[in-house]
Write a protein that holds these residues in place. Structure first.
Motif, PDB file in Angstrom:
ATOM      1  N   GLY A 120       0.890  -0.924   0.161  1.00 51.97           N
ATOM      2  CA  GLY A 120       0.030  -0.115  -0.024  1.00 51.97           C
ATOM      3  C   GLY A 120       0.714   1.298  -0.063  1.00 51.97           C
ATOM      4  O   GLY A 120       0.661   2.375  -0.763  1.00 51.97           O
ATOM      5  N   SER A 121       1.821   1.485   0.748  1.00 51.46           N
ATOM      6  CA  SER A 121       2.911   2.652   0.865  1.00 51.46           C
ATOM      7  C   SER A 121       3.405   2.757  -0.444  1.00 51.46           C
ATOM      8  O   SER A 121       3.429   3.964  -1.075  1.00 51.46           O
ATOM      9  CB  SER A 121       4.096   2.256   1.939  1.00 51.46           C
ATOM     10  OG  SER A 121       3.305   2.136   3.356  1.00 51.46           O
ATOM     11  N   ARG A 122       3.859   1.628  -1.006  1.00 55.76           N
ATOM     12  CA  ARG A 122       4.784   1.639  -2.326  1.00 55.76           C
ATOM     13  C   ARG A 122       3.599   2.400  -3.587  1.00 55.76           C
ATOM     14  O   ARG A 122       3.988   3.354  -4.318  1.00 55.76           O
ATOM     15  CB  ARG A 122       5.331   0.512  -2.861  1.00 55.76           C
ATOM     16  CG  ARG A 122       6.590   0.188  -2.182  1.00 55.76           C
ATOM     17  CD  ARG A 122       7.210  -1.056  -2.834  1.00 55.76           C
ATOM     18  NE  ARG A 122       8.305  -1.478  -2.336  1.00 55.76           N
ATOM     19  CZ  ARG A 122       8.927  -2.479  -2.563  1.00 55.76           C
ATOM     20  NH1 ARG A 122       8.368  -3.490  -3.037  1.00 55.76           N
ATOM     21  NH2 ARG A 122       9.978  -2.792  -1.808  1.00 55.76           N
ATOM     22  N   ALA A 123       2.375   1.604  -3.427  1.00 55.73           N
ATOM     23  CA  ALA A 123       1.500   2.229  -4.403  1.00 55.73           C
ATOM     24  C   ALA A 123       0.845   3.736  -4.173  1.00 55.73           C
ATOM     25  O   ALA A 123       0.755   4.292  -5.198  1.00 55.73           O
ATOM     26  CB  ALA A 123      -0.054   1.453  -4.219  1.00 55.73           C
ATOM     27  N   LEU A 124       1.030   4.122  -2.817  1.00 59.94           N
ATOM     28  CA  LEU A 124       0.454   5.627  -2.768  1.00 59.94           C
ATOM     29  C   LEU A 124       1.668   6.592  -2.866  1.00 59.94           C
ATOM     30  O   LEU A 124       1.649   7.619  -3.586  1.00 59.94           O
ATOM     31  CB  LEU A 124       0.432   5.494  -1.247  1.00 59.94           C
ATOM     32  CG  LEU A 124      -0.900   5.381  -0.779  1.00 59.94           C
ATOM     33  CD1 LEU A 124      -1.053   5.376   0.808  1.00 59.94           C
ATOM     34  CD2 LEU A 124      -2.005   6.359  -1.253  1.00 59.94           C
ATOM     35  N   LEU A 125       2.913   5.938  -2.861  1.00 58.37           N
ATOM     36  CA  LEU A 125       4.107   6.788  -3.631  1.00 58.37           C
ATOM     37  C   LEU A 125       4.116   7.070  -4.923  1.00 58.37           C
ATOM     38  O   LEU A 125       4.461   8.084  -5.301  1.00 58.37           O
ATOM     39  CB  LEU A 125       5.421   6.241  -2.995  1.00 58.37           C
ATOM     40  CG  LEU A 125       5.798   6.178  -1.485  1.00 58.37           C
ATOM     41  CD1 LEU A 125       6.802   5.305  -1.031  1.00 58.37           C
ATOM     42  CD2 LEU A 125       6.153   7.733  -1.000  1.00 58.37           C
ATOM     43  N   PHE A 169       3.734  10.697  -6.611  1.00 55.69           N
ATOM     44  CA  PHE A 169       4.844  11.186  -7.219  1.00 55.69           C
ATOM     45  C   PHE A 169       4.535  11.368  -8.719  1.00 55.69           C
ATOM     46  O   PHE A 169       4.818  12.160  -9.579  1.00 55.69           O
ATOM     47  CB  PHE A 169       6.187  10.574  -7.097  1.00 55.69           C
ATOM     48  CG  PHE A 169       6.724  10.613  -5.859  1.00 55.69           C
ATOM     49  CD1 PHE A 169       7.082  12.052  -5.558  1.00 55.69           C
ATOM     50  CD2 PHE A 169       7.087   9.823  -5.051  1.00 55.69           C
ATOM     51  CE1 PHE A 169       7.529  12.335  -4.205  1.00 55.69           C
ATOM     52  CE2 PHE A 169       7.737  10.055  -3.753  1.00 55.69           C
ATOM     53  CZ  PHE A 169       7.980  11.323  -3.188  1.00 55.69           C
ATOM     54  N   ALA A 170       4.063   9.989  -9.314  1.00 58.72           N
ATOM     55  CA  ALA A 170       3.606  10.135 -10.903  1.00 58.72           C
ATOM     56  C   ALA A 170       2.315  10.929 -11.410  1.00 58.72           C
ATOM     57  O   ALA A 170       2.307  11.480 -12.155  1.00 58.72           O
ATOM     58  CB  ALA A 170       3.461   8.729 -11.123  1.00 58.72           C
ATOM     59  N   GLU A 171       1.254  10.910 -10.261  1.00 58.77           N
ATOM     60  CA  GLU A 171       0.012  11.552 -10.809  1.00 58.77           C
ATOM     61  C   GLU A 171      -0.250  12.764  -9.952  1.00 58.77           C
ATOM     62  O   GLU A 171      -0.947  13.474 -10.548  1.00 58.77           O
ATOM     63  CB  GLU A 171      -1.011  10.305 -10.618  1.00 58.77           C
ATOM     64  CG  GLU A 171      -1.003   9.308 -11.570  1.00 58.77           C
ATOM     65  CD  GLU A 171      -2.181   8.148 -11.050  1.00 58.77           C
ATOM     66  OE1 GLU A 171      -3.244   8.581 -10.816  1.00 58.77           O
ATOM     67  OE2 GLU A 171      -1.947   6.904 -11.394  1.00 58.77           O
ATOM     68  N   LEU A 172      -0.097  12.836  -8.819  1.00 55.69           N
ATOM     69  CA  LEU A 172      -0.373  13.858  -7.815  1.00 55.69           C
ATOM     70  C   LEU A 172       0.633  15.051  -7.957  1.00 55.69           C
ATOM     71  O   LEU A 172       0.284  16.174  -7.209  1.00 55.69           O
ATOM     72  CB  LEU A 172      -0.858  13.618  -6.581  1.00 55.69           C
ATOM     73  CG  LEU A 172      -1.846  12.220  -6.619  1.00 55.69           C
ATOM     74  CD1 LEU A 172      -2.202  11.829  -5.247  1.00 55.69           C
ATOM     75  CD2 LEU A 172      -3.121  12.846  -7.271  1.00 55.69           C
ATOM     76  N   GLY A 173       1.767  14.824  -8.301  1.00 59.23           N
ATOM     77  CA  GLY A 173       2.794  15.994  -8.398  1.00 59.23           C
ATOM     78  C   GLY A 173       3.490  16.095  -7.117  1.00 59.23           C
ATOM     79  O   GLY A 173       3.825  17.523  -6.936  1.00 59.23           O
ATOM     80  N   LEU A 174       3.571  15.160  -6.204  1.00 55.52           N
ATOM     81  CA  LEU A 174       4.187  15.656  -4.856  1.00 55.52           C
ATOM     82  C   LEU A 174       5.659  16.041  -4.873  1.00 55.52           C
ATOM     83  O   LEU A 174       6.232  15.277  -6.132  1.00 55.52           O
ATOM     84  CB  LEU A 174       3.943  14.229  -3.984  1.00 55.52           C
ATOM     85  CG  LEU A 174       2.607  13.902  -3.788  1.00 55.52           C
ATOM     86  CD1 LEU A 174       2.831  12.716  -2.681  1.00 55.52           C
ATOM     87  CD2 LEU A 174       1.864  14.790  -3.205  1.00 55.52           C
ATOM     88  N   ALA A 199      12.680  13.549  -6.747  1.00 51.90           N
ATOM     89  CA  ALA A 199      13.916  13.166  -7.567  1.00 51.90           C
ATOM     90  C   ALA A 199      14.563  11.876  -7.062  1.00 51.90           C
ATOM     91  O   ALA A 199      15.363  11.407  -7.962  1.00 51.90           O
ATOM     92  CB  ALA A 199      15.206  14.525  -7.179  1.00 51.90           C
ATOM     93  N   ASP A 200      14.505  11.513  -5.919  1.00 52.94           N
ATOM     94  CA  ASP A 200      14.842  10.071  -5.454  1.00 52.94           C
ATOM     95  C   ASP A 200      13.891   9.060  -5.539  1.00 52.94           C
ATOM     96  O   ASP A 200      14.458   7.849  -5.527  1.00 52.94           O
ATOM     97  CB  ASP A 200      15.297  10.234  -4.189  1.00 52.94           C
ATOM     98  CG  ASP A 200      16.466  11.348  -3.794  1.00 52.94           C
ATOM     99  OD1 ASP A 200      17.433  11.388  -4.742  1.00 52.94           O
ATOM    100  OD2 ASP A 200      16.641  11.799  -2.900  1.00 52.94           O
ATOM    101  N   TRP A 201      12.831   9.156  -5.986  1.00 59.97           N
ATOM    102  CA  TRP A 201      11.867   8.067  -6.076  1.00 59.97           C
ATOM    103  C   TRP A 201      12.127   7.261  -7.402  1.00 59.97           C
ATOM    104  O   TRP A 201      12.173   7.707  -8.429  1.00 59.97           O
ATOM    105  CB  TRP A 201      10.298   8.752  -6.115  1.00 59.97           C
ATOM    106  CG  TRP A 201       9.321   7.847  -6.777  1.00 59.97           C
ATOM    107  CD1 TRP A 201       8.725   6.757  -6.256  1.00 59.97           C
ATOM    108  CD2 TRP A 201       8.729   8.231  -8.170  1.00 59.97           C
ATOM    109  NE1 TRP A 201       7.837   6.333  -6.919  1.00 59.97           N
ATOM    110  CE2 TRP A 201       7.588   7.022  -8.163  1.00 59.97           C
ATOM    111  CE3 TRP A 201       8.854   8.925  -8.916  1.00 59.97           C
ATOM    112  CZ2 TRP A 201       6.801   6.784  -9.011  1.00 59.97           C
ATOM    113  CZ3 TRP A 201       7.852   8.747 -10.185  1.00 59.97           C
ATOM    114  CH2 TRP A 201       7.116   7.620 -10.131  1.00 59.97           C
ATOM    115  N   THR A 202      12.157   5.830  -7.368  1.00 63.37           N
ATOM    116  CA  THR A 202      11.990   4.952  -8.301  1.00 63.37           C
ATOM    117  C   THR A 202      10.667   4.341  -8.485  1.00 63.37           C
ATOM    118  O   THR A 202      10.095   3.926  -7.136  1.00 63.37           O
ATOM    119  CB  THR A 202      13.158   4.103  -8.209  1.00 63.37           C
ATOM    120  OG1 THR A 202      14.290   4.788  -7.993  1.00 63.37           O
ATOM    121  CG2 THR A 202      12.914   3.015  -9.260  1.00 63.37           C
ATOM    122  N   PRO A 203       9.943   4.347  -9.577  1.00 67.01           N
ATOM    123  CA  PRO A 203       8.592   3.444  -9.660  1.00 67.01           C
ATOM    124  C   PRO A 203       8.735   2.210  -8.925  1.00 67.01           C
ATOM    125  O   PRO A 203       9.928   1.567  -9.171  1.00 67.01           O
ATOM    126  CB  PRO A 203       8.344   3.640 -10.935  1.00 67.01           C
ATOM    127  CG  PRO A 203       8.853   4.852 -11.486  1.00 67.01           C
ATOM    128  CD  PRO A 203      10.445   4.989 -10.652  1.00 67.01           C
TER     129      PRO A 203
END
Length: 192
Positions: free
Chosen positions: A114-119, A123-128, A180-184
Protein backbone atom coordinates in the motif's frame (compact mmCIF):
# COMPACT_ATOMS: atom_id res chain seq x y z
CA UNK A 1 -18.04 4.13 -3.25
CA UNK A 2 -15.20 5.57 -5.30
CA UNK A 3 -11.88 3.79 -5.19
CA UNK A 4 -8.82 6.00 -4.67
CA UNK A 5 -6.26 3.32 -5.45
CA UNK A 6 -6.03 -0.39 -6.20
CA UNK A 7 -3.07 -2.71 -6.00
CA UNK A 8 -2.92 -6.38 -6.88
CA UNK A 9 -4.30 -7.28 -3.44
CA UNK A 10 -5.66 -4.08 -1.86
CA UNK A 11 -8.35 -1.51 -2.48
CA UNK A 12 -8.09 1.94 -0.88
CA UNK A 13 -11.22 4.07 -0.66
CA UNK A 14 -12.54 7.01 1.37
CA UNK A 15 -13.87 6.24 4.85
CA UNK A 16 -17.58 6.34 5.62
CA UNK A 17 -19.55 6.13 8.86
CA UNK A 18 -20.12 2.44 8.08
CA UNK A 19 -16.42 1.81 8.85
CA UNK A 20 -16.87 2.63 12.54
CA UNK A 21 -17.09 -1.01 13.79
CA UNK A 22 -13.86 -1.90 11.97
CA UNK A 23 -12.10 1.14 13.40
CA UNK A 24 -13.28 0.40 16.93
CA UNK A 25 -11.82 -3.11 16.60
CA UNK A 26 -8.54 -1.71 15.20
CA UNK A 27 -8.13 0.91 17.93
CA UNK A 28 -9.00 -1.52 20.73
CA UNK A 29 -6.17 -3.94 19.90
CA UNK A 30 -3.31 -3.34 22.39
CA UNK A 31 -0.68 -4.58 19.92
CA UNK A 32 -1.90 -2.21 17.21
CA UNK A 33 -1.80 0.65 19.72
CA UNK A 34 1.56 -0.30 21.23
CA UNK A 35 3.56 2.53 19.62
CA UNK A 36 0.69 5.01 19.73
CA UNK A 37 -0.62 4.84 23.29
CA UNK A 38 1.61 2.24 24.89
CA UNK A 39 -1.06 -0.38 24.20
CA UNK A 40 -4.00 1.40 25.82
CA UNK A 41 -7.11 0.81 23.72
CA UNK A 42 -9.26 3.69 22.55
CA UNK A 43 -12.88 3.81 23.63
CA UNK A 44 -15.60 3.37 21.00
CA UNK A 45 -16.71 6.95 21.75
CA UNK A 46 -13.21 8.30 21.09
CA UNK A 47 -13.04 6.43 17.79
CA UNK A 48 -16.50 7.70 16.80
CA UNK A 49 -15.99 11.31 17.90
CA UNK A 50 -12.29 11.89 17.16
CA UNK A 51 -10.79 9.21 14.93
CA UNK A 52 -13.50 8.77 12.30
CA UNK A 53 -13.89 12.54 11.67
CA UNK A 54 -10.09 12.81 11.29
CA UNK A 55 -10.07 9.95 8.78
CA UNK A 56 -12.95 11.50 6.81
CA UNK A 57 -11.47 15.00 6.68
CA UNK A 58 -10.76 16.65 3.35
CA UNK A 59 -7.66 18.75 2.65
CA UNK A 60 -8.39 21.80 0.45
CA UNK A 61 -4.76 22.25 -0.67
CA UNK A 62 -4.79 18.62 -1.72
CA UNK A 63 -8.29 18.52 -3.19
CA UNK A 64 -8.81 15.13 -1.58
CA UNK A 65 -8.90 13.25 1.67
CA UNK A 66 -5.74 12.16 3.41
CA UNK A 67 -6.74 8.77 4.85
CA UNK A 68 -8.13 5.72 3.08
CA UNK A 69 -9.78 2.55 4.31
CA UNK A 70 -7.93 -0.50 3.03
CA UNK A 71 -9.53 -3.83 2.30
CA UNK A 72 -8.48 -7.00 0.58
CA UNK A 73 -9.69 -7.19 -2.99
CA UNK A 74 -10.24 -10.92 -2.62
CA UNK A 75 -12.95 -11.32 -0.01
CA UNK A 76 -13.26 -7.68 1.06
CA UNK A 77 -11.78 -8.09 4.54
CA UNK A 78 -10.97 -4.77 6.27
CA UNK A 79 -7.19 -4.44 6.57
CA UNK A 80 -6.80 -1.01 8.20
CA UNK A 81 -5.96 2.42 6.86
CA UNK A 82 -3.31 4.27 4.89
CA UNK A 83 -2.43 7.93 5.08
CA UNK A 84 -1.08 10.27 2.43
CA UNK A 85 -1.94 13.81 3.53
CA UNK A 86 -0.43 17.28 3.34
CA UNK A 87 1.82 18.34 6.20
CA UNK A 88 0.88 22.03 5.75
CA UNK A 89 -2.69 23.29 5.42
CA UNK A 90 -1.92 25.49 2.40
CA UNK A 91 0.35 23.24 0.32
CA UNK A 92 0.37 19.68 -0.99
CA UNK A 93 4.07 19.73 -1.90
CA UNK A 94 5.06 17.72 1.18
CA UNK A 95 2.81 14.95 2.44
CA UNK A 96 2.98 12.43 5.25
CA UNK A 97 2.78 8.68 4.65
CA UNK A 98 1.34 6.42 7.33
CA UNK A 99 -0.63 3.25 7.96
CA UNK A 100 -2.32 1.32 10.71
CA UNK A 101 -3.22 -2.28 10.01
CA UNK A 102 -5.12 -4.99 11.85
CA UNK A 103 -2.86 -7.52 13.50
CA UNK A 104 -4.29 -10.25 11.23
CA UNK A 105 -2.84 -8.30 8.27
CA UNK A 106 0.69 -8.02 9.69
CA UNK A 107 3.48 -9.90 7.96
CA UNK A 108 1.59 -10.23 4.66
CA UNK A 109 3.34 -7.37 2.88
CA UNK A 110 0.27 -5.15 2.82
CA UNK A 111 1.95 -2.18 4.52
CA UNK A 112 4.75 -2.16 1.94
CA UNK A 113 2.39 -2.79 -0.97
CA UNK A 114 0.00 0.00 0.00
CA UNK A 115 2.82 2.43 0.82
CA UNK A 116 4.61 1.85 -2.48
CA UNK A 117 1.38 2.25 -4.42
CA UNK A 118 0.63 5.53 -2.65
CA UNK A 119 4.14 6.80 -3.35
CA UNK A 120 3.81 5.89 -7.02
CA UNK A 121 0.44 7.65 -7.30
CA UNK A 122 1.67 10.64 -5.34
CA UNK A 123 4.81 11.25 -7.37
CA UNK A 124 3.58 10.13 -10.82
CA UNK A 125 0.02 11.46 -10.78
CA UNK A 126 -0.42 13.96 -7.97
CA UNK A 127 2.77 15.99 -8.42
CA UNK A 128 4.17 15.55 -4.94
CA UNK A 129 7.60 16.99 -4.18
CA UNK A 130 8.38 15.12 -0.96
CA UNK A 131 6.90 12.41 1.27
CA UNK A 132 7.80 12.10 4.95
CA UNK A 133 6.97 9.47 7.55
CA UNK A 134 7.56 9.24 11.30
CA UNK A 135 7.63 6.44 13.80
CA UNK A 136 9.21 5.56 17.13
CA UNK A 137 12.87 4.58 16.96
CA UNK A 138 12.02 1.20 18.53
CA UNK A 139 9.28 0.40 15.99
CA UNK A 140 11.54 -1.76 13.83
CA UNK A 141 8.70 -3.30 11.79
CA UNK A 142 7.40 0.07 10.67
CA UNK A 143 10.90 1.32 9.98
CA UNK A 144 11.54 -1.70 7.77
CA UNK A 145 8.34 -1.02 5.79
CA UNK A 146 9.41 2.58 5.20
CA UNK A 147 12.84 1.46 4.02
CA UNK A 148 11.36 -1.20 1.71
CA UNK A 149 9.02 1.45 0.31
CA UNK A 150 12.08 3.55 -0.62
CA UNK A 151 12.20 6.17 2.13
CA UNK A 152 15.51 6.96 3.81
CA UNK A 153 16.25 7.93 7.38
CA UNK A 154 16.47 11.70 7.70
CA UNK A 155 16.86 12.22 11.45
CA UNK A 156 16.20 11.06 14.99
CA UNK A 157 14.42 13.55 17.21
CA UNK A 158 12.94 13.78 20.68
CA UNK A 159 9.46 15.14 21.26
CA UNK A 160 7.35 15.69 24.32
CA UNK A 161 5.27 12.64 25.17
CA UNK A 162 2.33 13.56 27.43
CA UNK A 163 2.40 9.98 28.71
CA UNK A 164 5.79 8.37 27.96
CA UNK A 165 5.53 4.83 26.65
CA UNK A 166 8.11 2.09 26.54
CA UNK A 167 10.81 3.08 24.06
CA UNK A 168 9.91 6.77 23.88
CA UNK A 169 13.18 7.66 25.61
CA UNK A 170 14.97 6.57 22.41
CA UNK A 171 13.10 9.18 20.39
CA UNK A 172 11.40 9.12 17.05
CA UNK A 173 12.69 8.88 13.52
CA UNK A 174 11.74 10.79 10.41
CA UNK A 175 12.06 9.24 6.96
CA UNK A 176 11.84 11.05 3.65
CA UNK A 177 11.64 10.48 -0.09
CA UNK A 178 11.75 13.20 -2.72
CA UNK A 179 10.44 13.00 -6.25
CA UNK A 180 14.04 13.26 -7.51
CA UNK A 181 15.01 10.15 -5.51
CA UNK A 182 11.82 8.16 -6.18
CA UNK A 183 11.96 5.04 -8.32
CA UNK A 184 8.64 3.61 -9.48
CA UNK A 185 7.62 0.47 -7.66
CA UNK A 186 7.99 -2.98 -9.09
CA UNK A 187 4.80 -4.13 -7.36
CA UNK A 188 2.31 -5.18 -9.98
CA UNK A 189 -0.62 -2.75 -10.25
CA UNK A 190 -4.19 -3.94 -10.15
CA UNK A 191 -5.48 -5.47 -13.34
CA UNK A 192 -7.55 -3.00 -15.32
Amino acid sequence: MSIFLETARLELRPFTADDLPHLVELYRDPEVMRYITGGLPASPEFVRDRVLPMLMRGYPAWGNRGFWAARERAGGRFVGWFELRPVAEDSADVVELGYRLRRAAWGLGYATEGSRALLDKGFAELGLREVTANTMTVNTRSRRVLEKAGLTLLRTYFGDWPEPIEGSELGEVEYSLTRADWTPSTIAPAAE
